[in-house]
Design an enzyme around this catalytic site. Structure first.
Site, mmCIF file in Angstrom:
data_model
loop_
_atom_site.group_PDB
_atom_site.id
_atom_site.type_symbol
_atom_site.label_atom_id
_atom_site.label_comp_id
_atom_site.label_asym_id
_atom_site.label_seq_id
_atom_site.Cartn_x
_atom_site.Cartn_y
_atom_site.Cartn_z
ATOM 1 C CG ASP A 1 13.160 -15.808 -29.835
ATOM 2 O OD1 ASP A 1 13.647 -16.614 -30.412
ATOM 3 O OD2 ASP A 1 13.691 -14.949 -29.153
ATOM 4 C CG ASP B 1 18.044 -19.142 -32.054
ATOM 5 O OD1 ASP B 1 16.895 -19.251 -31.268
ATOM 6 O OD2 ASP B 1 18.352 -18.182 -32.613
#
Length: 485
Positions: A161, A365
């Site tokens: 992530d 992201d």
């Protein structure tokens, strides 16, 4: 004389008409969209070569650890591959639910950070009464890999992530552990596991260093959906295929709650000081990249590469910006957008500006699926796309999408092109990156959404098929078309 007057009038008419021609002479740029249904239920994830690597002799492993390895590559899979007995529609609904929670908590975090006193770059406390709050509050990402933890390596699924920093894994003994696919990691069976004392500089990198009664460093990571992990901050060896990376600071979680979909923990890829790229930066020359495939169009796996090979393909680069209040996210500068070959009026750089106080901006992201734009920018983009796709039959709104089309019975349509104009890099999106299937009845929706927050986010649907390069040494982010090949 009348003849001359008529000739003059004719010339004036031609000139006047020529002034109007540019508005009609440049037809909108279109590109084909091959209509594919929602991705079918994924096959169970497996990494046979990783499991085979676990049988390496200790001598071979030691050589691998000490070798001057400057690049490594591992496969990624979407978290849906760890979700069993769910239909494609159910998986898609869950993805949108996770997405909404993540975007909300990213926005909340950005607002709280911007409101913090000047010079304070630590993340806000999230309401826990003990230990330390470290990491971010927006869920656990969308892609995972399989890697070895400890010596000898025990292979587990780990979420990757870019919106999180701290590396952590569930550890025995568990006061409370959620269900994961593999056995919980037992640090007592690893010869390379080491607790980090409270006096260590690594412990002081946490936002607010905490100690237990044994004077060992404590960590705690909280997520926006109420999930959290807490335990001892430790040092351990991670094995990627045949490459070992020693002395990685990670949280050994003895109390973990939440929905992490079978993964054992998380490998943080953010810009903060405790993320994996920051810790292993020297070894891999401060570079990594990933390529996320469109699961409805390709059987190839997604991948992440650390090291010089991350820049193996030509990419269009834009400068990384730094938020003075929040050091984890990858901020970039978006100057505008085009639809159908024309710049969209109303979308200007000021809508995505990151100011000196840490307000606004735009981030790239991996854990957000649908790109979110500030309301004025989204409205302008949506209206331009609707105008360019006026020949397609409209369908009712679907979830967060307010621009949908009924394309049932068709196999291919033409749609307006969409281009993102970053500073120094124009990124032209494939049609499948912005018009996506949302059900099995032929409904396709424009995969952008508005946010009331000042923070905009480039999500992973729009990143599909590109190799997204994070050149931290050069302080830039790049986009390489067809980078998954």
């Amino acid at each position: 004389m009348a003849r001359g007057k008529n000739a003059l009038l004719l010339l004036l008419s031609i000139f006047a008409a020529s002034l109007l021609l540019p508005a009609f002479s440049a037809p909108a740029q279109l590109q084909p969209l091959v209509l594919r249904p929602l991705p079918s239920r994924p096959a169970p994830a497996s990494w046979p070569e990783s499991e085979a690597a676990a049988s390496l002799s200790s001598e071979t492993e030691a050589e691998s650890d000490s070798a001057a390895t400057t690049s490594l590559s591992v496969e990624l899979q979407h978290v849906d591959a760890l979700s069993f007995n769910l239909t494609p529609q159910a998986l898609f609904h869950l993805r949108l639910q996770r997405d909404a929670s993540r975007v909300q908590s990213i926005s909340d975090l950005a607002v709280a950070a911007a409101a913090a006193p000047a010079g304070n770059v630590s993340r806000p406390r999230l309401g826990f009464s003990s230990s330390v709050v470290s990491g971010l509050a927006q869920g656990s990402g969308e892609y995972f890999t399989r890697l070895g933890v400890g010596t000898p390596p025990r292979y587990v699924y780990m979420v990757l992530d870019t919106g999180s920093d701290v590396v952590w894994i569930q550890c025995a003994p568990c006061r409370k552990c959620y269900s994961q696919t593999d056995p919980v990691f037992d640090p007592s069976k690893s010869t390379s596991f080491a607790a980090i004392p409270c006096s260590s500089p690594l412990c002081r990198r946490l936002d607010s260093p905490g100690c237990n009664q044994r004077r060992r460093c404590q960590y705690q990571v909280a997520y926006g959906d109420g999930s959290f992990t807490l335990g001892e901050f430790s040092s351990e060896t991670l094995t990627f295929r045949r490459t070992r990376v020693g002395r990685v600071a990670l949280g050994c979680g003895h109390d973990n709650e939440g929905l992490f979909i079978g993964a054992a923990g998380l490998l943080g890829l953010g810009r903060g000081r405790l993320s994996f790229p920051a810790q292993a930066g020297r070894r891999f020359n401060n570079k990594f990249s990933y390529c996320l495939v469109d699961r409805s169009a390709s059987s190839r796996p997604s991948s992440v590469i650390f090291g010089d090979n991350a820049l193996s393909r030509p990419a269009r680069f834009t400068k990384l910006l730094t938020n003075p209040k929040l050091d984890t996210f990858y901020y970039v500068e978006l100057l505008g957008m085009s639809v159908g070959g024309a710049r969209v009026r109303g979308i200007t750089a000021s809508l995505f500006k990151l100011d000196a106080a840490g307000n606004g901006g735009l981030i790239v992201d991996s854990g957000t699926s649908v790109t979110r734009l500030t309301r004025p920018a989204y409205n302008a983009l949506r209206d331009a796309f609707r105008a360019g796709a006026s020949g397609l039959k409209r369908a009712p709104d679907f979830s967060l999408f307010d621009t949908c089309f009924d394309l049932s019975g068709k196999t291919e349509v033409k749609v307006p092109t969409v281009v993102l104009h970053f500073r120094g890099a124009d990124v032209s999106l494939p049609a499948s990156n912005y018009l996506i299937a949302v059900d099995s009845q032929g409904t396709f929706c424009f995969a952008f959404a508005a946010t009331m927050s000042g923070l905009s986010i480039i999500g992973n649907i729009q990143q599909q098929g590109f190799r997204v390069v994070f050149d931290l040494a050069g302080s830039r982010v790049g986009f390489s078309p067809r980078g998954c090949a």
